[in-house]
Design a protein around this motif. Structure first.
Motif, PDB file in Angstrom:
ATOM      1  N   THR A 189       1.344  13.510 -13.926  1.00  0.00           N
ATOM      2  CA  THR A 189       1.314  13.961 -12.535  1.00  0.00           C
ATOM      3  C   THR A 189      -0.062  14.468 -12.136  1.00  0.00           C
ATOM      4  N   LEU A 190      -0.665  15.303 -12.953  1.00  0.00           N
ATOM      5  CA  LEU A 190      -1.934  15.930 -12.568  1.00  0.00           C
ATOM      6  C   LEU A 190      -3.042  14.900 -12.430  1.00  0.00           C
ATOM      7  N   VAL A 191      -3.205  14.018 -13.432  1.00  0.00           N
ATOM      8  CA  VAL A 191      -4.286  13.036 -13.353  1.00  0.00           C
ATOM      9  C   VAL A 191      -4.011  12.033 -12.240  1.00  0.00           C
ATOM     10  N   LEU A 192      -2.741  11.700 -12.010  1.00  0.00           N
ATOM     11  CA  LEU A 192      -2.409  10.784 -10.920  1.00  0.00           C
ATOM     12  C   LEU A 192      -2.787  11.396  -9.576  1.00  0.00           C
ATOM     13  N   ARG A 193      -2.631  12.703  -9.451  1.00  0.00           N
ATOM     14  CA  ARG A 193      -3.043  13.376  -8.218  1.00  0.00           C
ATOM     15  C   ARG A 193      -4.535  13.168  -7.972  1.00  0.00           C
TER      16      ARG A 193
ATOM     17  N   VAL B 178       0.830  -1.210   0.000  1.00  0.00           N
ATOM     18  CA  VAL B 178       0.000   0.000   0.000  1.00  0.00           C
ATOM     19  C   VAL B 178       0.864   1.259   0.000  1.00  0.00           C
ATOM     20  N   LEU B 179       0.244   2.354  -0.414  1.00  0.00           N
ATOM     21  CA  LEU B 179       0.859   3.664  -0.313  1.00  0.00           C
ATOM     22  C   LEU B 179       0.301   4.372   0.913  1.00  0.00           C
ATOM     23  N   LYS B 180       1.214   4.844   1.756  1.00  0.00           N
ATOM     24  CA  LYS B 180       0.825   5.647   2.900  1.00  0.00           C
ATOM     25  C   LYS B 180       0.867   7.123   2.503  1.00  0.00           C
ATOM     26  N   ALA B 181       0.414   7.986   3.411  1.00  0.00           N
ATOM     27  CA  ALA B 181       0.273   9.402   3.059  1.00  0.00           C
ATOM     28  C   ALA B 181       1.581  10.004   2.556  1.00  0.00           C
ATOM     29  N   GLN B 182       2.697   9.685   3.215  1.00  0.00           N
ATOM     30  CA  GLN B 182       3.983  10.239   2.796  1.00  0.00           C
ATOM     31  C   GLN B 182       4.396   9.689   1.436  1.00  0.00           C
ATOM     32  N   ASP B 183       4.098   8.412   1.186  1.00  0.00           N
ATOM     33  CA  ASP B 183       4.415   7.824  -0.120  1.00  0.00           C
ATOM     34  C   ASP B 183       3.674   8.556  -1.232  1.00  0.00           C
ATOM     35  N   ILE B 184       2.406   8.869  -0.982  1.00  0.00           N
ATOM     36  CA  ILE B 184       1.608   9.566  -1.989  1.00  0.00           C
ATOM     37  C   ILE B 184       2.182  10.941  -2.268  1.00  0.00           C
ATOM     38  N   GLN B 185       2.574  11.633  -1.211  1.00  0.00           N
ATOM     39  CA  GLN B 185       3.194  12.951  -1.409  1.00  0.00           C
ATOM     40  C   GLN B 185       4.480  12.834  -2.218  1.00  0.00           C
ATOM     41  N   ASP B 186       5.271  11.811  -1.931  1.00  0.00           N
ATOM     42  CA  ASP B 186       6.521  11.606  -2.677  1.00  0.00           C
ATOM     43  C   ASP B 186       6.249  11.344  -4.152  1.00  0.00           C
ATOM     44  N   VAL B 187       5.234  10.499  -4.433  1.00  0.00           N
ATOM     45  CA  VAL B 187       4.885  10.191  -5.821  1.00  0.00           C
ATOM     46  C   VAL B 187       4.419  11.448  -6.547  1.00  0.00           C
ATOM     47  N   LEU B 188       3.652  12.279  -5.864  1.00  0.00           N
ATOM     48  CA  LEU B 188       3.076  13.455  -6.510  1.00  0.00           C
ATOM     49  C   LEU B 188       4.079  14.590  -6.686  1.00  0.00           C
ATOM     50  N   ARG B 189       5.234  14.482  -6.055  1.00  0.00           N
ATOM     51  CA  ARG B 189       6.287  15.482  -6.274  1.00  0.00           C
ATOM     52  C   ARG B 189       7.065  15.221  -7.560  1.00  0.00           C
ATOM     53  N   LEU B 190       6.919  14.028  -8.099  1.00  0.00           N
ATOM     54  CA  LEU B 190       7.662  13.670  -9.303  1.00  0.00           C
ATOM     55  C   LEU B 190       7.119  14.419 -10.516  1.00  0.00           C
ATOM     56  N   GLU B 191       8.000  14.693 -11.447  1.00  0.00           N
ATOM     57  CA  GLU B 191       7.582  15.318 -12.692  1.00  0.00           C
ATOM     58  C   GLU B 191       7.536  14.262 -13.789  1.00  0.00           C
ATOM     59  N   HIS B 192       6.364  14.024 -14.305  1.00  0.00           N
ATOM     60  CA  HIS B 192       6.183  13.103 -15.424  1.00  0.00           C
ATOM     61  C   HIS B 192       4.888  13.500 -16.130  1.00  0.00           C
ATOM     62  N   PRO B 193       4.593  12.947 -17.275  1.00  0.00           N
ATOM     63  CA  PRO B 193       3.447  13.424 -18.060  1.00  0.00           C
ATOM     64  C   PRO B 193       2.091  13.253 -17.382  1.00  0.00           C
TER      65      PRO B 193
ATOM     66  N   GLY C 122      10.125   5.201  -9.899  1.00  0.00           N
ATOM     67  CA  GLY C 122      11.151   5.174 -10.933  1.00  0.00           C
ATOM     68  C   GLY C 122      10.575   5.029 -12.320  1.00  0.00           C
ATOM     69  N   ILE C 123       9.607   4.140 -12.486  1.00  0.00           N
ATOM     70  CA  ILE C 123       9.028   3.913 -13.810  1.00  0.00           C
ATOM     71  C   ILE C 123       8.203   5.110 -14.265  1.00  0.00           C
ATOM     72  N   LEU C 124       7.413   5.686 -13.368  1.00  0.00           N
ATOM     73  CA  LEU C 124       6.593   6.822 -13.767  1.00  0.00           C
ATOM     74  C   LEU C 124       7.458   7.988 -14.202  1.00  0.00           C
ATOM     75  N   GLN C 125       8.566   8.201 -13.489  1.00  0.00           N
ATOM     76  CA  GLN C 125       9.393   9.374 -13.758  1.00  0.00           C
ATOM     77  C   GLN C 125      10.303   9.200 -14.961  1.00  0.00           C
ATOM     78  N   THR C 126      10.899   8.019 -15.109  1.00  0.00           N
ATOM     79  CA  THR C 126      11.931   7.850 -16.128  1.00  0.00           C
ATOM     80  C   THR C 126      11.605   6.816 -17.193  1.00  0.00           C
ATOM     81  N   GLY C 127      10.636   5.933 -16.912  1.00  0.00           N
ATOM     82  CA  GLY C 127      10.368   4.833 -17.816  1.00  0.00           C
ATOM     83  C   GLY C 127      11.338   3.683 -17.658  1.00  0.00           C
ATOM     84  N   GLN C 128      12.263   3.795 -16.713  1.00  0.00           N
ATOM     85  CA  GLN C 128      13.247   2.749 -16.470  1.00  0.00           C
ATOM     86  C   GLN C 128      12.907   2.006 -15.195  1.00  0.00           C
ATOM     87  N   THR C 129      13.058   0.686 -15.218  1.00  0.00           N
ATOM     88  CA  THR C 129      12.828  -0.103 -14.018  1.00  0.00           C
ATOM     89  C   THR C 129      14.045   0.013 -13.116  1.00  0.00           C
ATOM     90  N   PRO C 130      13.899   0.572 -11.898  1.00  0.00           N
ATOM     91  CA  PRO C 130      15.054   0.751 -11.033  1.00  0.00           C
ATOM     92  C   PRO C 130      15.606  -0.575 -10.535  1.00  0.00           C
TER      93      PRO C 130
END
Length: 313
Positions: free
Chosen positions: A212-216, A195-210, A303-311
């Motif tokens: 971001t807005l709809v994921l929010r 699961v994603l906890k509140a801090q995880d969600i904030q971390d995901v939403l700080r990323l820049e990728h195409p 990693g995948i959302l931001q770069t398309g690369q599997t970390p």
């Protein structure tokens, strides 16, 4: 080498995120998307799928599948997915159409072309997959494996005993479980650990990728839905199933003997998995997820959302 996959889905908020993750991955070659009635009626999920793949700029065919279970009435889960099924997100209406082939014909055709390499990722009820196996008995020899989000070794979310996807069409699930195809079960008990906890969600939403807005919007909707049932976290059921295909080390599995309850209405859709025993005549038929590396799942998602690369692990 990219792994050829078909994603069988019923979008659905978490299906949207799962498709987003699959599209961004550098390890999957999405051969097509097939739709099945589940979270919502077939016409709605099919249009949602067309709209989503347009939004994701994903140029793959969409094949429409089953509008109801094999033997039962169709019952959806619209209350958990918001207006239109996408948490209130309104996407531009796609001008594309689904292909003329029904989902089961499309699955078989793609399996033939992939020559034993095709994998199915099933994110909704297993009606399309079962229908394909009934129509094309040799299909089981042409599929590499099926990873499905469904079932549980604990309690359910549709009833105390059954997870929704299996409950929705237990007869279809039984056919798939008895097919002999290598199966990987990403059950409700595992998705409630990844699961994603509140801090995880904030971390995901700080990323820049195409996206971001709809994921929010999607994640905030899921936060609200889960808060109503007293949960301060967000499970991404279908996205975890996709992630488990991208990264085979993400889940710990055990091989078991699984059955689906189809006779009792009280226990309808209950999945029971036992350890293989010498005195048990049933052959092991499903790899069951036992645990998930939650931190690695979140690391992979970001990693995948931001770069398309599997970390790396």
């Amino acid at each position: 080498m990219h792994r050829p996959v078909i994603i069988d889905t019923d979008p659905g908020v978490d299906d949207f995120i799962a498709l987003m993750l699959a599209k961004q991955s550098d390890r999957l070659e999405i051969r097509g998307v097939t739709t099945v009635a589940g979270n919502l009626p077939l016409e709605i999920v099919t249009q949602n799928a067309l709209n989503i793949i347009d939004f994701l700029d994903l140029h793959v065919p969409v094949a429409k599948g089953a509008s109801k279970p094999l033997k039962r009435q169709q019952e959806s889960a619209e209350a958990f997915h918001g207006k239109g099924g996408l948490g209130g997100v309104v996407l531009p209406i796609s001008q594309n159409r689904y292909v003329l082939q029904p989902a089961w014909d499309f699955i078989d055709e793609q399996a033939r072309q992939a020559e034993g390499r095709l994998e199915l990722i099933a994110l909704g009820p297993l009606t399309n997959v079962a229908t394909a196996l009934l129509k094309y008995p040799d299909l089981k020899k042409r599929l590499k494996c099926i990873t499905f989000m469904g079932g549980s070794t604990g309690g359910g979310n549709r009833t105390p005993y059954a997870e929704f996807n299996i409950w929705a069409d237990p007869e279809a699930a039984q056919i798939v479980w008895e097919s002999g195809i290598p199966l990987r079960m990403v059950g409700l008990d595992i998705t409630l650990k990844g699961v994603l906890k509140a801090q995880d969600i904030q971390d995901v939403l700080r990323l820049e990728h195409p996206y971001t807005l709809v994921l929010r919007y999607l994640l905030e909707f899921l936060q609200q839905v889960n808060a109503r049932v007293g949960q301060d976290f967000v499970p991404l059921h279908d996205a975890l199933a996709v992630a488990s295909v991208i990264d085979a080390q993400l889940l710990d599995y055990t091989l078991g003997c699984g059955i689906v309850e189809t006779e009792s209405e009280v226990y309808r859709g209950r999945t029971i998995v036992r350890k293989p025993l010498l005195e048990n005549r049933q052959q092991p038929n499903v790899w069951v997820g036992l645990d998930v590396d939650r931190e690695q799942f979140i690391h992979l998602l970001k990693g995948i959302l931001q770069t398309g690369q599997t970390p790396n692990l």
